[in-house]
Motif scaffolding. Sequence first.
Motif, short mmCIF file in Angstrom:
data_model
loop_
_atom_site.label_atom_id
_atom_site.label_comp_id
_atom_site.label_asym_id
_atom_site.label_seq_id
_atom_site.Cartn_x
_atom_site.Cartn_y
_atom_site.Cartn_z
N SER A 61 8.13 -6.34 0.20
CA SER A 61 6.79 -5.77 0.12
C SER A 61 6.39 -5.68 -1.34
O SER A 61 7.19 -5.32 -2.20
N LEU A 62 5.12 -6.03 -1.62
CA LEU A 62 4.61 -5.96 -2.98
C LEU A 62 4.14 -4.54 -3.28
O LEU A 62 3.46 -3.91 -2.46
N ASP A 63 4.48 -4.05 -4.45
CA ASP A 63 4.10 -2.69 -4.83
C ASP A 63 2.58 -2.54 -4.83
O ASP A 63 1.86 -3.34 -5.43
N GLY A 64 2.12 -1.51 -4.16
CA GLY A 64 0.69 -1.20 -4.18
C GLY A 64 -0.18 -2.10 -3.34
O GLY A 64 -1.41 -1.97 -3.38
N ALA A 65 0.39 -3.00 -2.54
CA ALA A 65 -0.43 -3.93 -1.77
C ALA A 65 -1.17 -3.26 -0.63
O ALA A 65 -2.25 -3.69 -0.25
N GLN A 66 -0.59 -2.18 -0.08
CA GLN A 66 -1.19 -1.50 1.06
C GLN A 66 -1.49 -2.51 2.18
O GLN A 66 -0.60 -3.23 2.59
N TRP A 67 -2.76 -2.59 2.63
CA TRP A 67 -3.13 -3.50 3.72
C TRP A 67 -3.69 -4.84 3.24
O TRP A 67 -4.07 -5.69 4.05
N ALA A 68 -3.74 -5.04 1.93
CA ALA A 68 -4.38 -6.24 1.40
C ALA A 68 -3.70 -7.52 1.86
O ALA A 68 -4.34 -8.57 2.01
N TYR A 69 -2.39 -7.50 2.08
CA TYR A 69 -1.64 -8.68 2.47
C TYR A 69 -1.24 -8.65 3.94
O TYR A 69 -0.49 -9.51 4.40
N LEU A 97 4.92 -2.85 5.02
CA LEU A 97 6.32 -2.81 5.41
C LEU A 97 6.74 -1.43 5.90
O LEU A 97 7.47 -1.30 6.88
N ALA A 98 6.27 -0.38 5.24
CA ALA A 98 6.67 0.98 5.63
C ALA A 98 6.24 1.29 7.06
O ALA A 98 6.97 1.93 7.81
N ASP A 99 5.05 0.83 7.45
CA ASP A 99 4.57 1.07 8.81
C ASP A 99 5.43 0.33 9.83
O ASP A 99 5.76 0.87 10.90
N VAL A 100 5.75 -0.92 9.53
CA VAL A 100 6.56 -1.71 10.46
C VAL A 100 7.95 -1.10 10.60
O VAL A 100 8.49 -1.02 11.72
N LYS A 101 8.53 -0.64 9.51
CA LYS A 101 9.85 -0.01 9.58
C LYS A 101 9.82 1.24 10.45
O LYS A 101 10.70 1.46 11.29
N ARG A 102 8.80 2.06 10.25
CA ARG A 102 8.69 3.30 11.02
C ARG A 102 8.53 2.99 12.51
O ARG A 102 9.20 3.58 13.36
N LEU A 103 7.63 2.08 12.83
CA LEU A 103 7.37 1.74 14.23
C LEU A 103 8.56 1.06 14.88
O LEU A 103 8.90 1.34 16.04
N ALA A 104 9.23 0.17 14.14
CA ALA A 104 10.39 -0.52 14.69
C ALA A 104 11.52 0.47 14.98
O ALA A 104 12.20 0.37 16.01
N ALA A 105 11.72 1.43 14.09
CA ALA A 105 12.76 2.44 14.32
C ALA A 105 12.44 3.29 15.54
O ALA A 105 13.32 3.60 16.35
N HIS A 106 11.17 3.66 15.68
CA HIS A 106 10.77 4.47 16.85
C HIS A 106 10.88 3.65 18.13
O HIS A 106 11.26 4.18 19.18
N TRP A 107 10.54 2.38 18.06
CA TRP A 107 10.64 1.49 19.21
C TRP A 107 12.09 1.40 19.69
O TRP A 107 12.39 1.41 20.88
N LYS A 108 12.99 1.35 18.73
CA LYS A 108 14.41 1.19 19.03
C LYS A 108 15.04 2.47 19.56
O LYS A 108 15.82 2.44 20.53
N ASP A 109 14.68 3.60 18.97
CA ASP A 109 15.43 4.83 19.26
C ASP A 109 14.60 5.98 19.82
O ASP A 109 15.18 6.97 20.28
N GLY A 110 13.27 5.88 19.80
CA GLY A 110 12.48 7.03 20.22
C GLY A 110 11.46 6.76 21.31
O GLY A 110 11.17 7.65 22.12
N PHE A 111 10.91 5.58 21.34
CA PHE A 111 9.84 5.27 22.30
C PHE A 111 10.38 5.29 23.73
O PHE A 111 11.37 4.63 24.04
#
Length: 387
Positions: A14-22, A26-40
């Motif tokens: 992930s590029l520093d400071g890119a937010q949604w521009a690209y 990455l932080a959102d995908v990591k959070r959602l993937a972890a929840h999908w795996k262990d919490g959803f």
Amino acid sequence: MSNPWGEEQPFTISLDGAQWAYGTPLADVKRLAAHWKDGFDWRASETRINALPMYTRDIEVDGFGTLNVHYLHQRSKVKNRFLAVLHGWPGHFLEVEKMLPLLTTASSDQPSFHVVAPSLPNFGFSEGVKKPGFHEQHYIEVLHKVMLSLGYEEYVYQGGDWGHVLGASLVTRYGVKHVKAWHTNLPIMEPPKLFSNPILYLEMIFKLPFDQVAKQRLAHLHKHVTTGRGYMLEQATKPQTVGYGVTDSPVGLLGWVYEKLVGWTDAYPWTDDEVLEWVSLHWIYYELSRGGTSSFGGQGDKWMPIPLGVSYFPKEIFQFPYSWSHQLGKYVYAGYHDKGGHFAAFEQPEALAGDLRNMYKKGGLRMGWSREKRFTYDRLLKRMKQK
């Protein structure tokens, strides 16, 4: 070959400071993937979904044999209009879920509907097509045959996104005799032409440069076309290439769809469970655009003499001057809203259902152009100046 990021980093960089521009951060995908795996809790979603009145039916499609088609069918307690609701991309039949009680509840002063919401072939629980060449006419053939199989020889229609495109084709092919009226929350059309729409054409030439609302809408459209349409070109021309990533990797599919759920809504407060349920039901498709050779409007961009209603939401991705909607049909109703985006049925179910009830209530189809139109431009201009 070793993983240069180490065993603990299976994601992209992930590029520093890119937010949604690209794209999806990455932080959102990591959070959602972890929840999908262990919490959803998919079983909780499954239980709720299974409580809905869902069915499947074998539909014979010209040139493609029999397809098993899934659909939601909620009857009203009163006999009234039969409404077909069709989803788009990246959507599914559950987009209509929040509107079901609003549309099917009996009321003394509002119409009620029997609602049919199919899953398009290749989506959700409908069977996928096994060979190329499944185009617009085949999708609307499926929808129409589902309605006929339920005994609905005459019905009205609502759709957005590809649901609009298919609705325009449905009206062109089955309008008047079977489709008695239709409604869209994503009106798409070409600019008016001199010989087919001379008044709108002259208005475009002489009035548009001074119409601040129309110019703002076209600027919004231009931004989407130039910076937000890459997904569509890829899916419409080389879908199999991207298909490997989104079918082999749940995280790839998550990143691909989540970007649209956030970017195309009007600050909708998605919960992680809502996102993961949405992605779990999703499947991408290709053939609607004929491999990138047809216009987005499809074969249905033809004026038809049946009533048409339109809902306008401020964060919809495709925005044209309001008056251009007259090109689509017998324009009898317009609903303007201060909030909402591409997934209107999910984001603003009360507003969209309200437009449908108002359009079809007694006298609604005879009112001509909405009387509120003359006040709307002034109201929008005032709002723009305040911002």
